[in-house]
Design an enzyme around this catalytic site. Structure first.
Site, PDB file in Angstrom:
ATOM      1  N   HIS A 108       3.582  -2.553   3.076  1.00 48.90           N
ATOM      2  CA  HIS A 108       3.606  -1.170   2.623  1.00 48.90           C
ATOM      3  C   HIS A 108       4.841  -0.869   1.785  1.00 48.90           C
ATOM      4  O   HIS A 108       5.940  -1.344   2.086  1.00 48.90           O
ATOM      5  CB  HIS A 108       3.510  -0.221   3.823  1.00 48.90           C
ATOM      6  N   HIS A 162      -6.032   2.886  -4.055  1.00 47.16           N
ATOM      7  CA  HIS A 162      -5.980   3.000  -2.596  1.00 47.16           C
ATOM      8  C   HIS A 162      -6.447   4.383  -2.139  1.00 47.16           C
ATOM      9  O   HIS A 162      -5.977   4.901  -1.134  1.00 47.16           O
ATOM     10  CB  HIS A 162      -4.554   2.712  -2.104  1.00 47.16           C
ATOM     11  N   TYR A 221      -6.852   2.087   5.750  1.00 45.51           N
ATOM     12  CA  TYR A 221      -7.040   1.528   7.098  1.00 45.51           C
ATOM     13  C   TYR A 221      -7.940   0.287   7.093  1.00 45.51           C
ATOM     14  O   TYR A 221      -8.283  -0.224   8.162  1.00 45.51           O
ATOM     15  CB  TYR A 221      -7.629   2.576   8.058  1.00 45.51           C
ATOM     16  N   HIS A 280      -5.866   9.062   1.060  1.00 37.56           N
ATOM     17  CA  HIS A 280      -5.820   8.156   2.207  1.00 37.56           C
ATOM     18  C   HIS A 280      -6.628   8.667   3.409  1.00 37.56           C
ATOM     19  O   HIS A 280      -6.156   8.660   4.553  1.00 37.56           O
ATOM     20  CB  HIS A 280      -4.363   7.918   2.639  1.00 37.56           C
ATOM     21  N   ASP A 314       0.819  -1.208   0.000  1.00 43.11           N
ATOM     22  CA  ASP A 314       0.000   0.000   0.000  1.00 43.11           C
ATOM     23  C   ASP A 314       0.862   1.272   0.000  1.00 43.11           C
ATOM     24  O   ASP A 314       2.031   1.250   0.374  1.00 43.11           O
ATOM     25  CB  ASP A 314      -0.882   0.035   1.239  1.00 43.11           C
ATOM     26  N   ASP A 315       0.213   2.371  -0.395  1.00 44.23           N
ATOM     27  CA  ASP A 315       0.712   3.741  -0.184  1.00 44.23           C
ATOM     28  C   ASP A 315       1.752   4.225  -1.180  1.00 44.23           C
ATOM     29  O   ASP A 315       2.295   5.321  -0.999  1.00 44.23           O
ATOM     30  CB  ASP A 315       1.279   3.932   1.232  1.00 44.23           C
TER      31      ASP A 315
END
Length: 230
Positions: free
Chosen positions: A192, A99, A140, A103, A49-50
């Site tokens: 991540h 995603h 999350y 965020h 992610d991210d």
């Protein structure tokens, strides 16, 4: 012997030449350093992610070097700012997912705001060369019926995870490897893009999965589980 006959020595020489030529042909047909493909008894979904981030290039190098493919759940704002890294993800054989754009806690937003977060990310990834995502991971892991409904309108399947590596929470490299070791066929792990400990864990994750006959798979939009990439 007649004039058309060969001596035993000549026959042996001729056979040796034929065998040598055949061996050379087989050797030329196989890629240098090629090894038999390991049998896959199951597939797991590696997810990051991210991204994309300043760590993405190193992560892609580590994944490729260790024969792993993964799904990269990108934030739209970072995809828009770093389109070359999105293209690098695709070039390295990774799959690209949505995603959200910034965020946020989507369950605290209005339907219109949720739609903006998802739709802008779809556009940013497509514009960057990442294709049109089919998979969506809510930030999350927070979701509800509205979030799922908006995602579905954009042709997205919501993907959470079965195993949390806890890399976002400062998990050590050893702990991240141990988390990956808990994966079973079809399951998905959360990691991540920016985590240095996760980057360090990649070679050992590859070894751990291979020792159990598990191969990195694509995540099916139909089931949300990892399946054969083919």
């Amino acid at each position: 012997m007649g004039t058309g006959s060969r001596s035993p020595r000549a026959l042996v020489t001729a056979l040796t030449v034929l065998v040598t030529a055949a061996a050379a042909t087989l050797t030329a047909a196989a890629p240098a350093g090629a090894a038999p493909a390991a049998a896959c008894t199951g597939y797991v979904g590696l997810t990051f992610d991210d991204g994309p981030s300043g760590n993405t290039t190193r992560l892609l190098d580590a994944l490729r070097h260790n024969g792993l493919r993964a799904t990269m759940f990108n934030q739209g704002q970072y995809a828009a700012a770093n389109p070359s890294l999105v293209r690098a993800q695709v070039a390295a054989g990774m799959w690209v997912g949505n995603h959200s754009y910034t965020h946020p806690h989507l369950t605290r937003l209005s339907q219109t705001q949720i739609d903006s977060e998802i739709s802008r990310t779809q556009q940013a990834i497509a514009t960057a060369g990442g294709g049109t995502p089919k998979l969506f991971r809510p930030p999350y892991g927070e979701t509800n019926a509205t979030v799922r409904s908006v995602a579905a309108r954009h042709g997205l399947t919501e993907i959470i995870w079965h195993v949390d590596s806890q890399d976002w929470n400062g998990a050590s490299t050893d702990a991240i490897v141990q988390s990956a070791a808990r994966l079973t066929n079809g399951q998905v792990i959360l990691m991540h893009d920016w985590s240095a400990n996760t980057l360090a864990a990649i070679p050992r994750i590859a070894q751990t999965l291979a020792s159990r006959g598990l191969c990195p798979g694509a995540i099916s939009p139909q089931t949300g589980r990892a399946v054969s990439p083919g």
